[in-house]
Design a protein around this motif. Structure first.
Motif, PDB file in Angstrom:
ATOM      1  N   TYR A   1      -7.992   2.414   8.711  1.00 45.65           N
ATOM      2  CA  TYR A   1      -9.096   2.527   8.425  1.00 45.65           C
ATOM      3  C   TYR A   1      -8.345   2.902   6.855  1.00 45.65           C
ATOM      4  O   TYR A   1      -7.967   3.546   5.877  1.00 45.65           O
ATOM      5  N   PHE A   2      -9.780   1.592   5.547  1.00 50.16           N
ATOM      6  CA  PHE A   2      -9.626   2.091   4.583  1.00 50.16           C
ATOM      7  C   PHE A   2     -10.505   2.804   3.412  1.00 50.16           C
ATOM      8  O   PHE A   2     -11.898   2.160   3.839  1.00 50.16           O
TER       9      PHE A   2
ATOM     10  N   ARG B   1      -1.714   7.340   6.682  1.00 48.92           N
ATOM     11  CA  ARG B   1      -2.759   7.594   6.105  1.00 48.92           C
ATOM     12  C   ARG B   1      -3.570   6.583   6.352  1.00 48.92           C
ATOM     13  O   ARG B   1      -4.702   7.394   6.164  1.00 48.92           O
ATOM     14  N   TYR B   2      -3.941   5.878   7.071  1.00 45.43           N
ATOM     15  CA  TYR B   2      -4.167   4.710   6.709  1.00 45.43           C
ATOM     16  C   TYR B   2      -4.826   4.923   8.720  1.00 45.43           C
ATOM     17  O   TYR B   2      -5.496   4.081   9.144  1.00 45.43           O
ATOM     18  N   MET B   3      -4.358   5.700   9.296  1.00 49.49           N
ATOM     19  CA  MET B   3      -4.703   5.711  11.032  1.00 49.49           C
ATOM     20  C   MET B   3      -3.443   6.742  11.084  1.00 49.49           C
ATOM     21  O   MET B   3      -2.400   6.961  12.014  1.00 49.49           O
ATOM     22  N   ILE B   4      -4.827   8.241  11.438  1.00 45.23           N
ATOM     23  CA  ILE B   4      -3.858   9.580  11.169  1.00 45.23           C
ATOM     24  C   ILE B   4      -3.464  10.042  13.342  1.00 45.23           C
ATOM     25  O   ILE B   4      -3.109  10.907  13.381  1.00 45.23           O
TER      26      ILE B   4
ATOM     27  N   LEU C   1      -7.376   5.418  -3.572  1.00 42.15           N
ATOM     28  CA  LEU C   1      -7.394   4.921  -4.570  1.00 42.15           C
ATOM     29  C   LEU C   1      -6.243   3.768  -3.985  1.00 42.15           C
ATOM     30  O   LEU C   1      -5.566   3.395  -5.032  1.00 42.15           O
ATOM     31  N   THR C   2      -5.385   4.605  -2.772  1.00 34.60           N
ATOM     32  CA  THR C   2      -4.155   4.347  -2.907  1.00 34.60           C
ATOM     33  C   THR C   2      -4.517   2.689  -2.569  1.00 34.60           C
ATOM     34  O   THR C   2      -3.829   1.828  -2.372  1.00 34.60           O
ATOM     35  N   VAL C   3      -5.661   1.793  -2.109  1.00 28.44           N
ATOM     36  CA  VAL C   3      -5.378   0.980  -1.129  1.00 28.44           C
ATOM     37  C   VAL C   3      -6.375  -0.572  -2.407  1.00 28.44           C
ATOM     38  O   VAL C   3      -6.818  -0.036  -2.945  1.00 28.44           O
TER      39      VAL C   3
ATOM     40  N   LEU D   1       1.009  -1.130   0.296  1.00 27.80           N
ATOM     41  CA  LEU D   1       0.105   0.134  -0.108  1.00 27.80           C
ATOM     42  C   LEU D   1       0.983   1.567   0.207  1.00 27.80           C
ATOM     43  O   LEU D   1       0.428   2.543  -0.717  1.00 27.80           O
ATOM     44  N   LEU D   2       2.186   0.957   0.065  1.00 32.87           N
ATOM     45  CA  LEU D   2       2.822   2.285   0.643  1.00 32.87           C
ATOM     46  C   LEU D   2       3.566   2.679  -0.921  1.00 32.87           C
ATOM     47  O   LEU D   2       4.017   1.472  -1.350  1.00 32.87           O
TER      48      LEU D   2
END
Ligand code: GLY
Ligand code: MN
Length: 495
Positions: free
Chosen positions: A442-443, A399-402, A448-450, A382-383
């Motif tokens: 959290y997705f 991005r997925y856990m702010i 669109l990155t996942v 994902l990165l």
């Protein structure tokens, strides 16, 4: 406190009702009542603990007059108030919780070598007063009786005085007087006015001395005493009951158009039955709503096949609250991809908890959780680079856990909030500290990155822990955490 001399206006002056207030009626309604014995209570369990806290604060402020208001009732609309809740600093220093009387004020008057603490509050009004029957805001006919001065003195182990006598304290306001500013705006304004009269530079006092006072009161709360730890355990146990009932009510939630409201209502009912209320608005977030960290609108459906994230805590009558999150598969079974995300979050939570012991810094807990989150999201492709790069300057995984991983917990869900950074985020853990560990992934549905299979999945696992002499105790360990245990828990409650 709004005004010490004249409590809030009564409905009798409004255009929609007319309560007789003439002398003859008043005399009639004041008579014909049975005697009410005022049995002196034994001090409540919290009383000696609150006394010890007052001594600690007193020792920090020799010679200063300290004013800690409970705060007023807050208007919800027109003549309707929010449910009353005393300021947490007041509850901490008095032991008075859900039964505290609005507008009360705790005053530490300096003596030669310490302080004399006095609780000012509006005691029971006599049946010979107009307030008794005609004041809809505080009158006994409307909102029930208030305790007497003697009753509260015995109950809390504190000297008490009628709120009407607070004027003498206000007259004595000088350069040594400090107030917890955010509890009662009206009283704080009055104190600032008296400071001006006493030629005290109010702005300096407000910006510096009062702020330092609030900070110190906040920092006193870092390490919980034995009674507080018992309250935290009881709050967690009540929250477990609420979660059990949420699972049992899932069929009703699935059937309802706004199923998230069913979840909220079920949990909140338990909070009102077992405690004072919820410690914060319940987050009942189903499907993609789980990706909104503080989703409290709770107006969506609960759909089989989705995950349901419930972040909720019962606040007891003592005002101590739990703060727990579980993420449940609505139909009782995780899909493969849901389980993959869930187990990554659980691994982050367990890794973070494994390092907790006295002597480490609070921020290391978050760093440990982030290490796992970065590794997992990198391993899933994902990165835009490696986990190492992400944990450096890039921080892509955030991005997925702010949000952060942990916060102190107690009377406030985000406890000790006015503490200095060097004692909080950069602070060193001590036995008796209570905080959350709550990593998540959290997705969002349109991220669109996942890969598509991840989109719309949000998972958070939040536990409450207490630091012990050589590690920590998982206060919420009785609420199933592993994916297998969650499935078994749901199966057992849904038959
Ligand atoms: N439970 C909500 C929060 O910690 O922000
Ligand atoms: Mn939390």
């Amino acid at each position: 406190m709004s005004d010490t001399s004249s409590p809030r206006p009564s409905l009798s002056s409004s255009g929609r009702s007319g309560i007789p207030t003439d002398g003859a009626f008043r005399e009639y309604i004041s008579g014909g009542w049975a005697e009410r014995p005022d049995l002196t209570p034994s001090p409540r369990v919290a009383a000696p603990y609150a006394a010890a806290r007052r001594l600690r604060l007193s020792a920090q402020y020799p010679g200063a007059r300290l004013i800690v208001p409970a705060g007023p009732a807050r208007v919800r609309s027109n003549d309707t108030d929010h449910p009353y809740r005393a300021h947490s600093a007041f509850a901490y220093l008095t032991g008075w919780g859900a039964d505290a009387v609005a507008d009360s004020v705790l005053v530490f008057e300096p003596t030669d070598d310490a302080h004399e603490a006095t609780l000012y509050f509006r005691p029971a009004a006599g049946r010979d007063t107009t307030e008794f029957y005609a004041n809809a805001a505080i009158g006994e006919f409307w909102t029930g009786p208030r305790p007497s001065l003697a009753h509260v003195a015995a109950d809390l182990g504190l000297a008490t005085r009628d709120l009407a006598e607070l004027e003498a304290v206000l007259e004595a306001v000088d350069a040594t007087t400090l107030v917890v500013r955010d509890a009662d705006d009206t009283l704080t304004d009055q104190i600032d006015g008296r400071r001006l009269l006493a030629a005290v530079d109010a702005e300096t006092v407000e910006d510096e001395a009062d702020a330092t006072f609030a900070r110190d009161v906040s920092e006193l709360r870092f390490v919980k005493d034995d009674w507080e730890l018992d309250e935290m355990r009881a709050a967690v146990a009540a929250t477990k009951r609420g979660f059990d009932e949420v699972i049992a009510d899932l069929p009703a939630a699935i059937a309802a158009e706004r199923g998230e409201r069913v979840i909220e209502g079920t949990f909140d009912r338990r909070a009102r039955i077992d405690g004072n209320t919820v410690g914060y608005d319940t987050i009942a977030a189903s499907g993609p709503h789980a990706c909104y960290l503080h989703w409290t609108r709770n107006d969506g459906p609960v759909v089989p096949g989705d995950l349901l994230l419930i972040d909720a805590g019962v606040e007891l009558d003592s005002l101590y609250t739990a703060d727990i999150t579980r993420t449940l598969p609505v139909n009782g079974r995780f899909t493969d991809v849901q389980r993959r995300v869930y187990e990554a979050v659980l691994e982050a939570a367990d890794a973070a908890r494994a390092i907790v012991r006295p002597g480490i810094r609070f921020r290391e807990i978050h760093a440990e959780a982030m290490r796992v989150v970065a590794e997992k999201t990198a391993s899933w492709g994902l990165l835009p680079g490696t986990a190492e790069e992400s944990l450096g300057d890039a921080q892509w995984h955030r991005r997925y856990m702010i949000h952060g991983t942990s916060h102190h917990l107690g009377l406030d869900v985000h406890d000790c909030a006015k503490a200095r950074r060097e004692l909080y985020l950069d602070g060193v853990l001590e036995p008796g500290m209570v905080f959350t560990i709550e990593p998540g992934l959290y997705f969002q549905a349109d991220d669109l990155t996942v890969p598509e299979e991840f989109r719309g999945i949000g998972v958070r696992i939040e536990d409450d822990i207490v630091v012990t002499d050589d590690g920590c105790e998982l206060l919420s360990g009785g609420i199933p955490r592993t994916a297998d245990d969650v499935e078994a828990w749901m199966a057992s409650l849904r038959g």
